[in-house]
Structure formats: structure tokens, C-alpha cells
Enzyme design. Structure first.
Site, PDB file in Angstrom:
ATOM      1  N   LYS A  79      73.859  71.008  74.434  1.00 19.74           N
ATOM      2  CA  LYS A  79      72.701  71.978  74.863  1.00 19.74           C
ATOM      3  C   LYS A  79      72.630  72.854  73.558  1.00 19.74           C
ATOM      4  CE  LYS A  79      70.078  74.741  78.279  1.00 19.74           C
ATOM      5  NZ  LYS A  79      70.143  75.579  79.498  1.00 19.74           N
ATOM      6  N   SER A 154      66.331  74.552  82.988  1.00 19.50           N
ATOM      7  CA  SER A 154      66.208  74.671  81.427  1.00 19.50           C
ATOM      8  C   SER A 154      67.034  73.637  80.513  1.00 19.50           C
ATOM      9  CB  SER A 154      66.440  76.066  80.944  1.00 19.50           C
ATOM     10  OG  SER A 154      68.109  76.356  81.045  1.00 19.50           O
ATOM     11  N   SER A 178      69.853  75.915  86.045  1.00 20.81           N
ATOM     12  CA  SER A 178      69.334  74.921  85.058  1.00 20.81           C
ATOM     13  C   SER A 178      70.229  73.591  84.715  1.00 20.81           C
ATOM     14  CB  SER A 178      69.413  75.909  83.856  1.00 20.81           C
ATOM     15  OG  SER A 178      68.243  76.292  83.617  1.00 20.81           O
TER      16      SER A 178
HETATM   17  N1  GLN Z   1      64.868  78.287  86.213  1.00 24.68           N
HETATM   18  C1  GLN Z   1      65.743  79.616  86.268  1.00 24.68           C
HETATM   19  C2  GLN Z   1      64.973  80.394  85.139  1.00 24.68           C
HETATM   20  O1  GLN Z   1      64.134  80.262  84.530  1.00 24.68           O
HETATM   21  C3  GLN Z   1      67.101  79.058  85.781  1.00 24.68           C
HETATM   22  C4  GLN Z   1      67.435  79.217  84.360  1.00 24.68           C
HETATM   23  C5  GLN Z   1      68.650  78.706  84.038  1.00 24.68           C
HETATM   24  O2  GLN Z   1      69.439  78.521  85.023  1.00 24.68           O
HETATM   25  N2  GLN Z   1      69.020  78.906  82.911  1.00 24.68           N
HETATM   26  O3  GLN Z   1      65.506  81.517  84.961  1.00 24.68           O
END
Ligand code: GLN
Length: 486
Positions: A79, A154, A178
């Protein structure tokens, strides 16, 4: 089967018998990238030249029988918020578009020691804020099961790279789901370790009390292997715990007879897609067939998880992202008349919409007069949420829930409605707030052939039990063997 479709475990066996070379694996992975990447956009960057160079070194070691490195010759995608020395780490943001990391994250040093081959950097929601990978400055990633749908987020790029066989393994990061949520949307295995299990040194911070690095793979054994490689105490991250890391892969094969799994009533509520619910109930039956015992449990503060997360995470983000000011890192707005204007213009031009929204929410909730009402209150409720988990783990060994309330939604469907987007995280954020580990494993498909994920949550530092239950379940089903037809 083509080499890029095999698991790391299968490839390792073939490599050690001398049946294949790692150059052949890399070639096969890049054939797939050339075929499908244009449709999917899993990567922000990749390099065949660099990967094949690494593979040649691995092949030399393999020929010399120096093959004691557990991931020697196995391709992995990373990532784009994890630092690798001398390489860009954009975090999916314009503000870091040309930022080059000056050092390796601890997980990268560990993977280098394990012999992995780095093939490229995966797409992500900007600064890991999002549930669909639509918030990337570099454009969205598509779901390989249906390219009109999101892959989750994400870490959508990392999930898609593994699901589409454009990589064998990948790393993502978790703040509120995420890794697990995109794994669920893409039909692969995704794991979030206990907070403190894996070093965050070299992971660009989003919300430091929640962030963890996690792994993607096409089956539980590979996922466990990758976690074995990256876990452990690190002197560069004082939040890592000095506790031994079990050999997860050697502990998978034990049965789950008599093991108790909790089913929290708060996770089977209205708003959960009927097909998702049905798939989870069938998975629960399957666990019973395998000898595990269901226990009804309650996590009474579940309804507060989402609001608490969406206060604490933005608060921490607003503080962490203050460093992107045009002076220390990355993009600087040209032609500003003075310093203050330069700060303002840099951040106005460099950050995307969702990141700005989070910074504003966080700054507001931390400001004098609101600090106690929002931030401190949220911290208190977080403690209650943690206690919920401590209480139920007196009665069961793990918890079973859906990973996400729905399967992958359409691209564009939720971008204009942030609250609807946040609802995708309703079953994952509790795990990050409590700091416990959890996995998502494929457990079925909707009628439209979209993957559904089963979440298994464990006790602090008891990753072992999660892997064991997930493995037993997976071995008794065929979900993980299906691949998208792109
Ligand atoms: N979808 C969640 C957010 O937008 C989690 C994101 C993540 O785990 N980095 O914060």
C-alpha cells in the site's frame, strides 16, 4: 493453473523443489498486470524491471540452496502509505505526489529479510480515509468481480491486486476496517492484528491510536504466513508489545471442537443485506458442523462505535496531518505572497475533499469548548466499547459477525453522501476501537456474484485462535478457490 494464480505456500514448495524459478513467477504476475491492470487500477506504480532484478537475486539464492528465507521469491504489493527507502509513498494524495521516503518501514525491512519481491505500490483512498478507494488523487480502483463497483477501501488496491492475481500477497493498513472491508468486497482474506502486534514505524499516520498494518492473501495459510513475517516488538515503535509471536502457520491444523464462538445480537440488525445475513447464518451452521459451539452474546455499546470512531479518528488525523504544510513534506503551492498564504494554499490545493472534511471535523471537535463534549466523551465511550469485548471474551473464544453490512456498492453511489459511506464500516470500527485482532474470510456470493465476507474477532494477542477457526472454516468450504473472470 498459471503461477500467478497459486498461493505463496504452493509457490514455495515448487521453488524449493526446483520446479520453477522466481523469475517465472514474476513474469507470470506481470503478464496478468498487462492483461487486467488497465481495467482495475490496483496499482499507483509498479516496475517489472525492478521486480525481475530482485527475482534474479532470489533465483541465485535458491540455486545455492540458501532457501531458508520464508518468502524467498514470492511477489508482494505494498500500500502506498508504507515507506520504502528511495521510493515514492504518495498516500494517494497530491500533497505527497513526489514525496520520496528516506527510510524503510519496519515491515519492509522484515519482508526484505524474508526474501519477498516487491512488485509495486497499491492504490488507496487519500491518507487511508474512505471505504471505496474512490478518494485517491490518482483515480478509483475497480472491483474485479464487477468493474462498475468499488473494491472497498481504503486498501482497495491491495485487495484487488491479490483478488485479480496481479500479486500473490499484499500489505494494507487499518484504522477502521481498511483491510477487512475491501477483503470482504473482493473475495479474499484480510487480517487486522492486535494493536501493538505489528510495528507502525514507517506507516504514514492517520489516527495513531487505531492504525495497524494488515495483510491480504488468497487463503488463510498465506495470510498467517505473512503476519508471522511482519509481527513482533520493534524498538522504533513504542506501542509494539514485547510478546512472542507464535508460528501461526504451524498451529492451523488443529480442530475447533468445543471452541466457543459468540454471536453478538447487535450485529444482525436492520440495514444488513438479506443475502449477507443468510451467508453468515450458513457459515455459523458450518462452524457448528465442525464442532464449535455458538454462544449468544451482547456488545451493548455497538451503536456508539461509528460515532465514536468518526470523532476520534478525525481528531487524531487533524493533528497528524498538520505536518503537511508545504515546508516539511511534499507539495508547496507556488506564488504565495507570504508564509500564511503559502500554508493555506498548499493545504487547499494539496488535500482532497474527504481529507479536508476530516481535518475540519477533527479540528472542530478538539477546539476549546467542544473538546470535552466531543473528544473526551468519545474517549470515555471508547473505554465502554473495549469493556464490552473484555466481558464477552470471558464467555467465548472468538466472535462471528458479517465484515460489512452489504456487498460491494456501485462506483459513485456514495461519494456525495459521507454518512452513507461511513456506514460501510459499521461492523469493523469496533475492532479498531477495542484494539483486538480480526480477519475477514470469503463466505459466499450474492446472486449478482459479489463476494461476502465473514468476520472472526479474537482476544488481544490471540491471533492464533482466529487463524485456526478461519482455516478450519475455509478448508471445509470452496469460496476461497473462486477467482474473478476479468
Ligand atoms: N473507512 C474508514 C475511514 O474512512 C476506515 C479507514 C481505514 O481503516 N484506514 O476512516
Amino acid at each position: 493453473m498459471k503461477l500467478n494464480e497459486l498461493t505463496a505456500y504452493e509457490l514455495k514448495q515448487k521453488l524449493s523443489k526446483g520446479e520453477i524459478t522466481s523469475s517465472e513467477i514474476v513474469t507470470s504476475v506481470f503478464e496478468q498486470i498487462n492483461k487486467t491492470e488497465e481495467k482495475l487500477h490496483a496499482y499507483i506504480r509498479y516496475s517489472f524491471e525492478s521486480a525481475i532484478e530482485q527475482a534474479k537475486i532470489c533465483d541465485k539464492k535458491l540455486r545455492a540452496k540458501e532457501n531458508h528465507m520464508p518468502l524467498l521469491g514470492i511477489p508482494i504489493a505494498i500500500k502506498d502509505n508504507i515507506c520504502m527507502e528511495g521510493e515514492k509513498a504518495t498516500c494517494g494524495s497530491k500533497i505527497l505526489e513526489n514525496f520520496v521516503a528516506p527510510y524503510d518501514a519496519t515491515v519492509i525491512s522484515k519482508l526484505k529479510k524474508a526474501g519477498a519481491i516487491f512488485i509495486g505500490r497499491t492504490n488507496m483512498d487519500e491518507f487511508a480515509m474512505g471505504s471505496s478507494t474512490e478518494n485517491s488523487y490518482f483515480g478509483p480502483t475497480k472491483n474485479p468481480w464487477d468493474v462498475t463497483r468499488v473494491p472497498g477501501g481504503s486498501s482497495g488496491g491491495s485487495a484487488v491486486a491479490v483478488a485479480s492475481c496481479e500479486s500473490i500477497l499484499s500489505l494494507g493498513s487499518e484504522t477502521g476496517g481498511s483491510v477487512r472491508q475491501p477483503a470482504s468486497c473482493c473475495g479474499v482474506v484480510g487480517f487486522k492484528p492486535t494493536y501493538g502486534r505489528v510495528s507502525r514505524y514507517g506507516l504514514v499516520a492517520f489516527a495513531s491510536s487505531l492504525d495497524q498494518i494488515g495483510s491480504f492473501a488468497r487463503d488463510v495459510r498465506d495470510c498467517a504466513l505473512l503476519m508471522e513475517m511482519i509481527s513482533g516488538h520493534d524498538e522504533f515503535d513504542s506501542t509494539t508489545a514485547n510478546v512472542p509471536v507464535p508460528k501461526y502457520t504451524e498451529l492451523l491444523d488443529r480442530d475447533i471442537k468445543g471452541l466457543k464462538f459468540g454471536i453478538p445480537k447487535e450485529y444482525f440488525i436492520e440495514g444488513v443485506d438479506a443475502e449477507v445475513k443468510e451467508a453468515i447464518l450458513i457459515a455459523i451452521k458450518q462452524l457448528e458442523i465442525l464442532g464449535a459451539i455458538p454462544v449468544e452474546i451482547s456488545l451493548p455499546h455497538t451503536q456508539y462505535c461509528l460515532p465514536v470512531y468518526y470523532i476520534i479518528a478525525p481528531c487524531e488525523a487533524s493533528s497528524n496531518l498538520a505536518r503537511f504544510d508545504g515546508v516539511h513534506y511534499g507539495y508547496r503551492s507556488p506564488n504565495s505572497p507570504n508564509l500564511l498564504e503559502m500554508y493555506k494554499n498548499t493545504r487547499a490545493e494539496g488535500f482532497g475533499k474527504e481529507v479536508k472534511r476530516r481535518i475540519m471535523i477533527g479540528t472542530y471537535a478538539l477546539s476549546s469548548g467542544y473538546y470535552d463534549a466531543y473528544y473526551v466523551k468519545a474517549l470515555k465511550v471508547r473505554t465502554l466499547i473495549k469493556r464490552d469485548f473484555e466481558e464477552v471474551f470471558k464467555k467465548c473464544d472468538c466472535i462471528i459477525t458479517p465484515t460489512s453490512p452489504t456487498s460491494a456498492f456501485k462506483i459513485g453511489e456514495r461519494v456525495e453522501d459521507p454518512v452513507k459511506m461511513y456506514l460501510a464500516d459499521i461492523f469493523t470500527v469496533s475492532v479498531n476501537l477495542a484494539g483486538v485482532p480480526a480477519i475477514s474470510v470469503p463466505c459466499g456470493w450474492t446472486k449478482e456474484k459479489l463476494p461476502i465476507g465473514l468476520q472472526i474477532i479474537g482476544k488481544h494477542y490471540d491471533e492464533e485462535t482466529i487463524f485456526r477457526v478461519a482455516y478450519a472454516y475455509e478448508q471445509s468450504t470452496n469460496w476461497h478457490k473462486q477467482r474473478p473472470n476479468i
